[in-house]
Write a protein that holds these residues in place. Structure first.
Motif, short mmCIF file in Angstrom:
data_model
loop_
_atom_site.label_atom_id
_atom_site.label_comp_id
_atom_site.label_asym_id
_atom_site.label_seq_id
_atom_site.Cartn_x
_atom_site.Cartn_y
_atom_site.Cartn_z
N PHE A 171 0.81 -1.07 0.04
CA PHE A 171 -0.05 -0.15 -0.02
C PHE A 171 0.81 1.38 0.09
N ARG A 202 -3.63 3.81 -1.19
CA ARG A 202 -3.81 3.24 -2.32
C ARG A 202 -3.34 1.84 -2.33
N VAL A 203 -4.11 0.92 -2.18
CA VAL A 203 -4.06 -0.62 -1.66
C VAL A 203 -3.57 -1.50 -2.72
N ARG A 237 -4.35 -7.57 -1.24
CA ARG A 237 -5.91 -8.18 -1.36
C ARG A 237 -6.02 -9.31 -0.26
N VAL A 258 -4.44 -7.81 3.61
CA VAL A 258 -5.02 -6.44 3.96
C VAL A 258 -5.29 -6.56 5.60
N ASP A 261 -15.62 -1.43 -0.04
CA ASP A 261 -14.05 -1.57 0.38
C ASP A 261 -13.87 -2.92 0.26
N ALA A 315 -13.82 -4.44 -3.07
CA ALA A 315 -12.77 -4.10 -3.86
C ALA A 315 -11.32 -4.77 -3.45
N LEU A 316 -11.19 -5.29 -2.13
CA LEU A 316 -10.12 -5.67 -1.74
C LEU A 316 -10.09 -7.34 -1.42
N VAL A 320 -9.99 4.57 0.73
CA VAL A 320 -9.43 3.52 0.33
C VAL A 320 -9.49 3.57 -1.27
N ALA A 344 -8.62 1.12 -4.21
CA ALA A 344 -8.07 -0.26 -4.53
C ALA A 344 -7.38 -0.11 -6.08
#
Length: 574
Positions: free
Chosen positions: A10, A22-23, A26, A30, A46, A49-50, A571, A573
């Protein structure tokens, strides 16, 4: 501007809408990264997305809701060490939640994440050790110093603050070897909670030079280098390799020295302070908070500092640091430099610092001339102990850094009260069992006239119908603001003028003229206090042409903007 931190997972940044992250990670990756993990706080969007769907309970909890839950869990812990370990575990799981909790309950939790509880945690470090945090540098592998610092994953512009210890003088418990890393982590937690230093822009470091603690060396669980503490040239070369390497990798970072032994602390600070942005909290931070308490007490007494006679019992690195800063304040008030020095008497392990006595280099300038001592009345010929100094000097300010419990006896304090309307008495030694006196006795012996600050926390004292709130000279009142000011102004070094400015700013936050009022503010307003101190430090840095960036026409806003808030970032992704 972005702050890189584990760039493979990230990256943090800020835009017009505030802080974002910005991650790239996954799923479980996370949730196992404390810097980005929001736990049940992740929104449903989120989570999708993650890749978190199915890895969390379906309910979404706000940060305030999470705070209620974890605070209740914290309060349910059976003792102080359990509370420390609970917070430590949260720090390793969810950093924003940890700092939000600490910031909201800073007064209650300060004794847990810092002194005194952290002392017990450090003593038992090798037994509760779970997840490493910080950089471990070994004197047995000096060639790997830069490699070890770089392994943290920071880019050169990403580190604002490094807190480093060699663990020889940990709090009141001495040499604790590699366990001293915990004091650097605790110190940085206070920097973040009190002054908003971004938790991803700091670096805790331990210099593992061995230990002379035989209990640790004979403990099969001990995690540090298993040999006696290395000293001499090899030690100096190792410290120098760290300083040069840290500055090379992170040229904008302030280096904060923490809990070095008396034989090294002052000389290390003296060696590097003119060339690097470096600060020793045990010397300069202690001096600043004590000087602030003295200034508040002097104002309450009605007698200016230039007319006070100051005795420092325990003139080691911290005690001489206090003396030096008080001298600096007197000079700023218009007193001649040598005249200001003459207002201070220091006592070491062999009594009054005086000509002919073997002294450390930093004590030499404070030695009293032999001619001054002629005609003194002594209890024992050739000995110049505290009682002798009080009898012959008639001090109005008595400061204790001696770790000698009971040194400020009823006889000594009573004598002060006999010639001084408002004696200023500060038993600063930690922990409580080593205090030179306790406030209830001081108030009883002076009939409530003493103006008091202590090193350990004490409950208010009721005396003859007045409740006296006892000031605790806790360095946390100044060091976060000093760091914030130095970082915000990108100061090339930390000067005595900046330290004096911090002390003056702190003193102005209280009015000690009210009967029973504390000489220092309490911790509930620590964040605003840190901002005030930082502003004064920035102004001093600018006045001395040490600031390398300008804060524009609104420095107050600049300080506020520089203070990180413990809130979940937006967040993105990637």
């Amino acid at each position: 501007m972005t702050t890189g931190y584990q760039p493979n997972e990230f990256e943090f940044g800020r835009d017009d809408d505030g802080e974002f992250v910005r991650v790239m990670a996954r799923g479980h990756q996370v949730l196992s990264s404390p810097g980005i993990n929001q736990g049940s706080g992740f929104s449903l969007e989120d989570r999708t997305a993650l890749g978190l769907n199915g890895l969390l309970p379906s309910g979404v909890t706000t940060l305030s809701g999470q705070l209620k839950r974890v605070y209740a869990q914290y309060r349910a812990q059976p003792d102080a060490l359990s509370k420390y370990l609970y917070l430590n575990s949260m720090h390793d799981r969810n950093e924003v939640l940890f700092f939000a909790l600490l910031t909201e309950h800073i007064e209650e939790m300060m004794p847990i994440v810092y002194t005194p509880t952290i002392g017990q945690a450090i003593e038992e470090y090798s037994h509760w050790y779970q997840r490493p945090r910080g950089a471990f540098l070994s004197i047995d592998s000096p060639e790997k110093v830069e490699e070890a610092l770089a392994a943290m994953g920071h880019r050169s512009e990403d580190v604002d603050l490094i807190v480093v210890t060699d663990s020889e003088g940990i709090l009141g418990i001495g040499d604790q070897g590699v366990g001293g890393i915990a004091i650097t982590v605790g110190k940085l937690a206070v920097y973040t909670a009190a002054a908003g230093i971004h938790p991803h822009r700091v670096l805790p470091v331990v210099l593992d030079t061995g230990t002379d603690n035989l209990e640790l060396l004979n403990d099969d669980s001990y995690l540090g280098a298993r040999h006696a503490r290395v000293r001499g040239q090899r030690y100096d070369d190792f410290v120098d390799r760290f300083v040069v390497g840290a500055h090379k990798l992170f040229p904008k970072a302030m280096i904060h020295w923490e809990d070095f032994g008396a034989g090294n602390a002052t000389r290390i600070l003296a060696k590097y302070r003119e060339e690097y942005c470096t600060f020793n909290d045990d010397i300069q931070g202690t001096a600043a908070v004590v000087a602030a308490a003295v200034m508040a007490a002097v104002k309450a007494s009605g007698t200016p500092l230039s007319e006070q006679r100051i005795v420092v019992h325990g003139a080691g690195s911290a005690g001489i640091g206090i003396a030096s800063l008080l001298r600096r304040v007197m000079i700023q008030q218009g007193v001649d430099a040598e005249e200001a020095r003459s207002h201070v008497w220091g006592l070491g392990s062999r009594g009054l610092l005086r000509e002919g006595l073997r002294l450390r280099d930093f004590q030499q300038p404070w030695a009293r001339p032999a001619s001054e001592l002629k005609g003194w009345t002594l209890d024992r010929k050739g000995r110049y102990e505290l009682a002798d100094v009080v009898r012959n000097v008639h001090p109005t300010i008595l400061i204790g850094c001696s770790a000698q419990p009971g040194a400020f006896s009823e006889e000594i304090v009573g004598e002060m009260a006999g010639y001084c309307d408002r004696p200023i008495i500060m038993p600063l030694s930690n922990p409580t069992r080593k205090a030179e006196a306790v406030p209830s006795d001081l108030l009883e012996w002076t009939d409530g006239k003493a103006l008091i600050a202590t090193g350990s926390p004490f409950e208010p004292v009721r005396h003859r119908g007045t409740t006296y709130r006892i000031a605790q000279a806790n360095n946390a009142l100044v060091f976060p603001g000093i760091g914030l000011g130095a970082i915000t102004s990108r100061a090339s070094r930390v000067s005595e003028g900046m330290i004096a400015a911090a002390a003056t700013a702190l003193a102005r936050t209280v009015n000690a003229r009210t009967p029973g009022a504390s000489l220092l503010p309490d911790m509930t307003a620590l964040r605003s206090i840190s901002a005030r101190v930082a502003l004064a430090v920035v102004e001093a840095a600018q006045n001395q042409e040490l600031a390398t960036v300008e804060l524009g026409t609104n420095p107050v806003q600049a300080i506020y903007d520089a203070m990180w808030q413990p809130r979940y970032p937006r967040v993105i992704a990637a």
